[in-house]
Every structure is written in C-alpha cells, then in structure tokens.
Design a protein around this motif. Structure first.
Motif, PDB file in Angstrom:
ATOM      1  N   VAL A   1       0.785  -1.409  -0.082  1.00 23.53           N
ATOM      2  CA  VAL A   1       0.113  -0.206  -0.106  1.00 23.53           C
ATOM      3  C   VAL A   1       0.841   1.285  -0.123  1.00 23.53           C
ATOM      4  N   GLU A   2       2.156   1.018  -0.047  1.00 24.90           N
ATOM      5  CA  GLU A   2       3.065   2.341   0.081  1.00 24.90           C
ATOM      6  C   GLU A   2       3.509   2.618  -1.214  1.00 24.90           C
ATOM      7  N   THR A   3       3.851   3.815  -1.666  1.00 25.99           N
ATOM      8  CA  THR A   3       4.596   4.367  -2.481  1.00 25.99           C
ATOM      9  C   THR A   3       5.789   4.784  -2.034  1.00 25.99           C
ATOM     10  N   VAL A   4       7.004   4.058  -2.375  1.00 26.56           N
ATOM     11  CA  VAL A   4       8.020   4.274  -1.637  1.00 26.56           C
ATOM     12  C   VAL A   4       9.392   5.072  -2.582  1.00 26.56           C
ATOM     13  N   LEU A   5       9.890   6.012  -1.923  1.00 28.96           N
ATOM     14  CA  LEU A   5      11.097   6.718  -2.578  1.00 28.96           C
ATOM     15  C   LEU A   5      12.289   5.901  -2.287  1.00 28.96           C
TER      16      LEU A   5
ATOM     17  N   GLY B   1       7.393  15.437  -2.568  1.00 35.87           N
ATOM     18  CA  GLY B   1       7.409  16.112  -4.039  1.00 35.87           C
ATOM     19  C   GLY B   1       7.149  14.743  -4.805  1.00 35.87           C
ATOM     20  N   ALA B   2       7.753  13.643  -4.581  1.00 40.45           N
ATOM     21  CA  ALA B   2       7.454  12.415  -5.288  1.00 40.45           C
ATOM     22  C   ALA B   2       5.972  11.761  -5.194  1.00 40.45           C
ATOM     23  N   GLN B   3       5.372  12.282  -4.054  1.00 39.79           N
ATOM     24  CA  GLN B   3       4.039  11.708  -3.714  1.00 39.79           C
ATOM     25  C   GLN B   3       4.380  10.250  -2.950  1.00 39.79           C
ATOM     26  N   ALA B   4       5.562  10.095  -2.499  1.00 44.24           N
ATOM     27  CA  ALA B   4       5.786   8.929  -1.738  1.00 44.24           C
ATOM     28  C   ALA B   4       5.641   9.085  -0.287  1.00 44.24           C
ATOM     29  N   SER B   5       5.195   7.826   0.351  1.00 38.45           N
ATOM     30  CA  SER B   5       4.825   7.579   1.729  1.00 38.45           C
ATOM     31  C   SER B   5       5.806   7.025   2.525  1.00 38.45           C
ATOM     32  N   ALA B   6       6.918   6.607   1.957  1.00 36.13           N
ATOM     33  CA  ALA B   6       7.944   5.941   2.600  1.00 36.13           C
ATOM     34  C   ALA B   6       9.383   6.177   1.965  1.00 36.13           C
ATOM     35  N   VAL B   7      10.431   5.868   2.781  1.00 34.55           N
ATOM     36  CA  VAL B   7      11.778   5.959   2.078  1.00 34.55           C
ATOM     37  C   VAL B   7      12.712   4.794   2.535  1.00 34.55           C
TER      38      VAL B   7
END
Length: 117
Positions: A8-12, A36-42
């Motif tokens: 469910v995560e958008t990851v940078l 800025g990349a609309q990520a929710s985790a790194v």
C-alpha cells in the motif's frame, strides 16, 4: 531516486551514489523529496549515512529518525552494517527493537523491505 509501489506504500528509493548524509537537514531534504514524489515511505542505503549515524552516542541516528517519525514517514535503512553492529551492543539492541516496529527499520537486504510494507 526512484519511486515504486510496495503493497500500500509508494516508496522513494534513494540512490546509493548520492552524497553522504550528515545531519537533520538531510533528513528534512529527503522527506521533502518524498513528498514531491508523492511517496509515503523512504528506503535509504546504509552507505549514504555518515558513520556517526551508527554511533548512538553521537545523537545523529536519533535526530535523523525523529524527523521521519514526526512526519509519519516510514524509513528503512538497507545495507550491510555488520561492522557497526559488531562494535555496539546498544546498536544491536536498537535494531532488534526497531525492526519489530512500523516506522523505522535497519535491514540487510532490499527483499526485507517488501515484507515491511
């Protein structure tokens, strides 16, 4: 930097060949890039972190990770940190504890990242 979807995560995913990260401002810069990349985790390669990150007495790890916690953005530091773990029981204990949580992890491989999200 690349962005992927894991569960469910958008990851940078930060690049391994970027500059060495040395302070709290670097954490804020990465969080800004993630937003800025609309990520929710790194996902951050361990080799990008200054060695003082792994010396708990420096306070760098705590201050850096606190930024991610405050902004509710999960952070996975991925890579071989065995040399640091060998020298520090407190770091080994921190790793055991945080790897059971949902906000910050010290992982060995990228495969472990998928299991967290």
């Amino acid at each position: 930097m690349t962005v992927t979807r894991i569960g469910v995560e958008t990851v940078l995913h930060c690049a391994a060949d970027g500059p060495v990260l040395t302070g709290e401002q670097d954490a804020l810069d990465i969080i800004g890039e993630a937003w800025g990349a609309q990520a929710s985790a790194v996902v951050l390669p361990a080799e990008r972190l200054d060695p003082s990150f792994f010396a708990l007495s420096s306070g760098f790890l705590g201050a850096f990770v606190a930024k991610f916690v405050n902004y509710r953005m999960p952070l996975a530091v991925v890579g071989d940190i065995s040399a640091h773990l060998e020298r520090s029981e407190p770091l080994r204990a921190l790793r055991r504890e945080t790897n059971q949580g949902r906000q910050f992890w010290l992982l060995d491989t990228a495969d472990e990242v998928a299991a967290r999200f």
